[in-house]
Scaffold this motif. Structure first.
Motif, PDB file in Angstrom:
ATOM      1  N   ASP A  49       0.808  -1.226   0.000  1.00  0.00           N
ATOM      2  CA  ASP A  49       0.000   0.000   0.000  1.00  0.00           C
ATOM      3  C   ASP A  49       0.846   1.283   0.000  1.00  0.00           C
ATOM      4  N   ALA A  50       0.693   2.082  -1.050  1.00  0.00           N
ATOM      5  CA  ALA A  50       1.352   3.391  -1.068  1.00  0.00           C
ATOM      6  C   ALA A  50       0.334   4.503  -0.854  1.00  0.00           C
TER       7      ALA A  50
ATOM      8  N   GLY B 279       0.610   1.332  -5.452  1.00  0.00           N
ATOM      9  CA  GLY B 279       1.591   0.680  -4.584  1.00  0.00           C
ATOM     10  C   GLY B 279       2.455  -0.318  -5.314  1.00  0.00           C
TER      11      GLY B 279
ATOM     12  N   SER C 286      -2.501  -2.991 -10.073  1.00  0.00           N
ATOM     13  CA  SER C 286      -2.470  -3.200  -8.616  1.00  0.00           C
ATOM     14  C   SER C 286      -3.560  -4.173  -8.169  1.00  0.00           C
TER      15      SER C 286
ATOM     16  N   CYS D 254       4.404  -1.872   6.193  1.00  0.00           N
ATOM     17  CA  CYS D 254       4.709  -0.705   5.348  1.00  0.00           C
ATOM     18  C   CYS D 254       4.165   0.579   5.962  1.00  0.00           C
TER      19      CYS D 254
END
Lengths: 402, 526
Positions: free
Chosen positions: B87-88, B244, B194, B115
């Protein structure tokens, strides 16, 4: 002022689990100072400090600084690591710290018992020890020889000694593979008082070597007033050993089986070891024949590819067909495969039952002739059938243990 | 119930705060839960006149979407863990919140991952006030050390849905990561770079939040089909270059444990499933994606094949191994909450028998039933279990908060709940006198399977008699515990925590408080 001596034992790297690194420095004054970094500090911090101090005291160390970096080492491991560090710093110390109780987990060694699987556990890898027997090998071998590097022999010896005193190996036969030569004698002094069932004797080449080892074992047994029970399992690993196999097997009543080690054997005769194993067929047959002539079991080498279960199964079926009673394992996952391969098939069992029944009927009726349907059954056939049923009984008993 | 300062002792004998983050709480009373009253939460009535008739709800960026959503100090923002450790978006989100000068946010994720360590500065600076959701890794340490401004609230997936539905948690803004979406807001998780599988965890948020922002890195022309999230619930759509790290969103392949001890545990569970008669035609099971669970699925599969037994359904999180069961005809369907590997995502995309579920269908306790109680066998983990089968899944024996609850509590309601756990980890005994944090009442835990043997809850006389004579190593928890304490060198010290300083609370499935997590360090627990 005396020279300060520092020594280190154990291991500590990112992959370390259930082990620790101990740094020991002997001092002239100040008592025993212990510094601990442990992942189980909040759970066992005090217990770690107490044990470290106890080991120092037992070894006659009054003043020292110790640093322990711990990744959850069990007490038997921690004690062995501390003792190793102390003895590396001062080679004159002969006292020992002996945790646990050698009687608690030992049983009377049995010369005849199933030895389908013998699992090798590296002597300096304590994390594998507490659970090794749960995978139910017939024999569990704590290995001081090839799986231990020369500079860690002293460390492994103490880990194995402590493991034998503290770990319940269930119904597995408790065995130790010692080193050759004087190192092997030191190994015996450390492990025989812990009452292992069997000593594996590597690279055995003649009957004299067996007799010498028996003498050494007896000396330790006498010194500790132990019953003369420890059995011997010589491993044939050379061309000369193969030639002397019968003499080796019959050198002492303590010999319970002969094993063959094919990595060293093939190296000795100068060939590659293949999966097919043609190059060692003579040696394997010779060892089976010598063992049977001496009335002991014959045990085949290990299968080294732990991912090749089909190869292991086929190889075990071959071992069984050649007359071997067991096979070595280097990974627990190999155990059920080997046990399954050694198990007589339903068809074999059914036939054996009918033959033994027919023999019973013949005996009761006083007839010397055993017949099954229209076929006459010879005496050796009856004996083989009885052996099949005996194995089934033994193996079932092993499986039924919980 | 005797009051004790600001704490009250609940029916499980655990002290829990009366007030959490300013809200009055009810203590745990019954495993079956207390009877709820009232109506479910509603949301504001919206009108088409306020949304573009061409269906284009795109806005320039996340900041713009947040601004137009009316973001203010102290609001609740929700996110979801579909993107797992890849996950970004959550980091982008809180950077935007910070840049807008907003503080004191209650972050309401469905779970957090290692993360999310990058959110620690936002917790320190007060952009995030506190977390209500799982706290792992660095966030767990931050919370356990008493550094978070509010109390953490740990809920199961089902209880998260329940808290939103019942109006206990009002979400101001839901931010939904969508691997594929159109400008109207229809979204799914099975297409795009994604791709993650189902989006079920965002369901409650989409339905109940005041404002819903869909963020995608794969904007497709209307219609985005299938629509796991309906665009009719969505206010704004934001396009970002990337959601992400795809390799951490799903693994290429999930890996079965190579540890012989864990393999042995898996083997015992599979043998237990067969010997107890649970593994019979038409049965159902759920196992996680941990190494032991995967090994169990493989070993159960061998037994199913040998006996010609086919399951009616299996519950995800899906993996290649569950997909193989489906494709080899060993189960009729997969009911899936999340996909852990590429095979799981592919199967969900292409096989109509692989169905998306949500915490509403699977787990929510305040509904007209849920799937969890219909599953014949569920295999779970735990960090600790006591002699009465009470178990902990959120803290370690040193008191640190290191795991979320996930669907664990909800799954306890299955017909047979098995904890498949090692009897000790390094030198840490797993069977203890008192669990550090109570997460699951023992009456719901039927079997504990360790490498040293299998303990069956004495309440389950039926299971005990079913496996009698099976040759399985059936033992008591006491005898396994004693053997392990012998190896470990006696009983460990209890964790050193400050019982005056709660840092988080654990909810039960009905929203009551089951236990408290305390700050690590300071005074010893009595």
């Amino acid at each position: 002022m005396k020279q300060q001596r520092t020594a280190v034992a154990g291991r500590m790297d990112p992959d370390t689990r259930s082990d620790c690194r101990v740094e020991f420095t002997r001092l002239d004054r100040g008592g025993i100072v212990v510094k601990v970094e442990s992942k189980v500090e909040s759970l066992y911090g005090e217990s770690i400090r107490t044990l470290v101090t106890d080991v120092c005291r037992a070894l006659g160390v009054q003043h020292a600084a110790l640093r322990v970096d711990d990744q959850g080492a069990l007490p038997f491991v921690l004690a062995a690591r501390v003792e190793t560090a102390i003895k590396r710093a001062d080679r004159t110390i002969t006292a020992a710290y002996l945790p646990g109780d050698p009687q608690k987990h030992s049983s009377q060694a049995a010369r005849v018992r199933p030895r389908r699987t013998r699992l090798y556990v590296p002597g300096n890898e304590p994390k594998f020890m507490p659970n090794a027997a749960l995978h139910r090998p017939d024999t569990l071998i704590l290995d001081l020889e090839d799986s231990v590097s020369p500079e860690e022999k002293d460390a492994a010896r103490l880990v194995v000694r402590n493991a034998l005193r503290t770990i319940d190996f269930g119904r597995a036969e408790r065995a130790v593979r010692i080193n050759q030569g004087t190192r092997g004698v030191e190994d015996l002094r450390a492990v025989i008082p812990q009452r292992p069932d069997v000593i594996l004797m590597p690279k055995c080449e003649d009957a004299d070597a067996v007799r010498t080892l028996v003498t050494e074992i007896m000396a330790v047994e006498r010194k500790h007033q132990l019953p003369a029970e420890t059995l011997l399992l010589p491993i044939i690993e050379s061309a000369l050993g193969v030639e002397n196999a019968f003499a080796i097997a019959s050198a002492s009543p303590r010999v319970c089986a002969l094993a063959i080690g094919l990595e060293d054997y093939t190296a000795d005769i100068g060939v590659e070891r293949t999966a097919e194993g043609k190059e060692s067929l003579y040696a394997r047959l010779a060892v089976v024949n010598a063992a049977k002539a001496a009335g002991v079991q014959a045990l085949d080498s290990v299968w080294s590819d732990v991912d090749d279960m089909e190869g292991l199964h086929a190889s075990t079926i071959e071992s069984k067909a050649l007359g071997f009673d067991g096979k070595g394992c280097i990974h627990p996952r190999q155990i059920p495969v080997i046990h399954h391969a050694f198990q007589p098939t339903e068809k074999e069992i059914e036939r054996a039952k009918r033959i033994v029944e027919a023999a019973d009927i013949a005996r009761k009726s006083g007839s010397g002739v055993v017949s099954l349907g229209s076929k006459m059954i010879d005496a050796p056939v009856v004996r083989r059938a009885e052996r099949v049923l005996e194995l089934v009984r033994q193996y079932t008993e092993e499986e039924g243990r919980a | 119930m005797k009051p004790s300062g600001s704490f009250v002792k609940n029916a499980a004998g655990r002290l829990v705060p009366r007030i959490v983050n300013g809200m009055a709480m009810r203590p745990f009373a019954l495993v079956e839960g207390i009877a709820p009253k009232g109506t479910t939460a509603g949301t504001l009535i919206r009108s088409c006149r306020d949304y573009p008739s061409d269906g284009n709800k795109s806005v320039r960026d996340l900041k713009e979407a947040l601004r137009r959503s009316g973001l203010r100090n102290g609001m609740t923002i929700s996110t979801h863990h579909h993107l797992r450790n890849g996950d970004a978006l959550t980091a982008l989100l809180f950077r935007a919140v910070k840049e807008l000068g907003v503080k004191g946010i209650r972050w309401f994720p469905s779970a957090s991952f290692p993360c999310h360590e990058e959110l620690v500065p936002y917790l320190s600076s007060g952009v995030i006030h506190h977390i209500e959701g799982s706290m792992n890794g660095a966030l767990g340490r931050f919370c356990s050390e008493g550094k978070m401004k509010g109390l953490g609230v740990l809920r199961s997936h089902g209880t998260r849905y329940q808290s939103v539905q019942d109006g206990e948690v009002h979400i101001d803004i839901a931010v939904i990561a969508a691997p594929s979406a159109d400008a109207f807001g229809n979204a799914n998780g099975v297409e795009g770079p994604s791709a993650c599988g189902p989006l079920g965890f965002a369901l409650a948020d989409a339905e109940y939040a005041d404002r819903v922002i869909v963020v995608t890195d794969n904007l497709v022309p209307f219609p985005c089909i299938p629509w796991a999230i309906q665009g009719n619930l969505v206010d704004f759509v934001v396009r970002v270059p990337s959601l992400g790290d795809a390799s951490k969103i799903v693994s290429g392949t999930t890996v079965v444990t190579r540890s012989p001890d864990r393999q042995l545990i898996a083997e015992y569970v599979a043998r237990f499933a067969e010997a107890s008669g649970i593994m019979q035609p038409g049965f159902s099971f759920q196992a996680g994606a941990g190494g032991t669970s995967l090994a169990f699925v493989l070993k159960l599969k061998e037994r199913m094949k040998a006996r010609g037994v086919k399951a009616r359904f299996v519950r995800g999180g899906s993996t290649q191994y569950l997909v193989q069961l489906l494709e080899e005809g060993l189960t009729d369907s997969i009911l899936d909450g999340q996909a852990f590997d590429e095979a799981g995502v592919r199967s969900m995309r292409s096989d109509p028998r692989h169905v998306q579920t949500s915490p509403f269908t699977s787990y929510n306790y305040h509904g007209k039933g849920n799937f969890a109680s219909m599953v014949d066998l569920v295999v779970l983990g735990a960090t600790e279990v006591d002699l009465d089968f009470n178990a902990n899944v959120v803290t370690h024996s040193d008191g640190y908060l290191l795991h979320g609850i996930g669907g664990w509590q909800d799954c306890l309601f299955s017909k047979c709940t098995v904890l498949a756990i090692p009897s000790f980890r390094d030198r840490i005994p797993v069977i203890v006198d008192r669990v550090t944090t109570l997460c699951g009442p023992g009456s719901l835990i039927d079997v504990v399977v360790t490498e040293r043997g299998i303990a069956v809850n004495p309440l389950r006389k039926d299971l005990l008699s079913a496996v009698k004579g099976s040759g399985l190593p059936i033992r008591t928890l006491e005898s396994i515990r004693d053997e392990v304490l012998d190896l470990c060198g006696g009983k460990p010290n209890p964790p050193v925590v400050d019982v005056k300083k709660p840092v988080a609370v654990v909810k039960w499935v009905d929203g009551t408080l089951l236990d408290t997590v305390y700050r690590v360090g300071g005074k010893k627990r009595e």
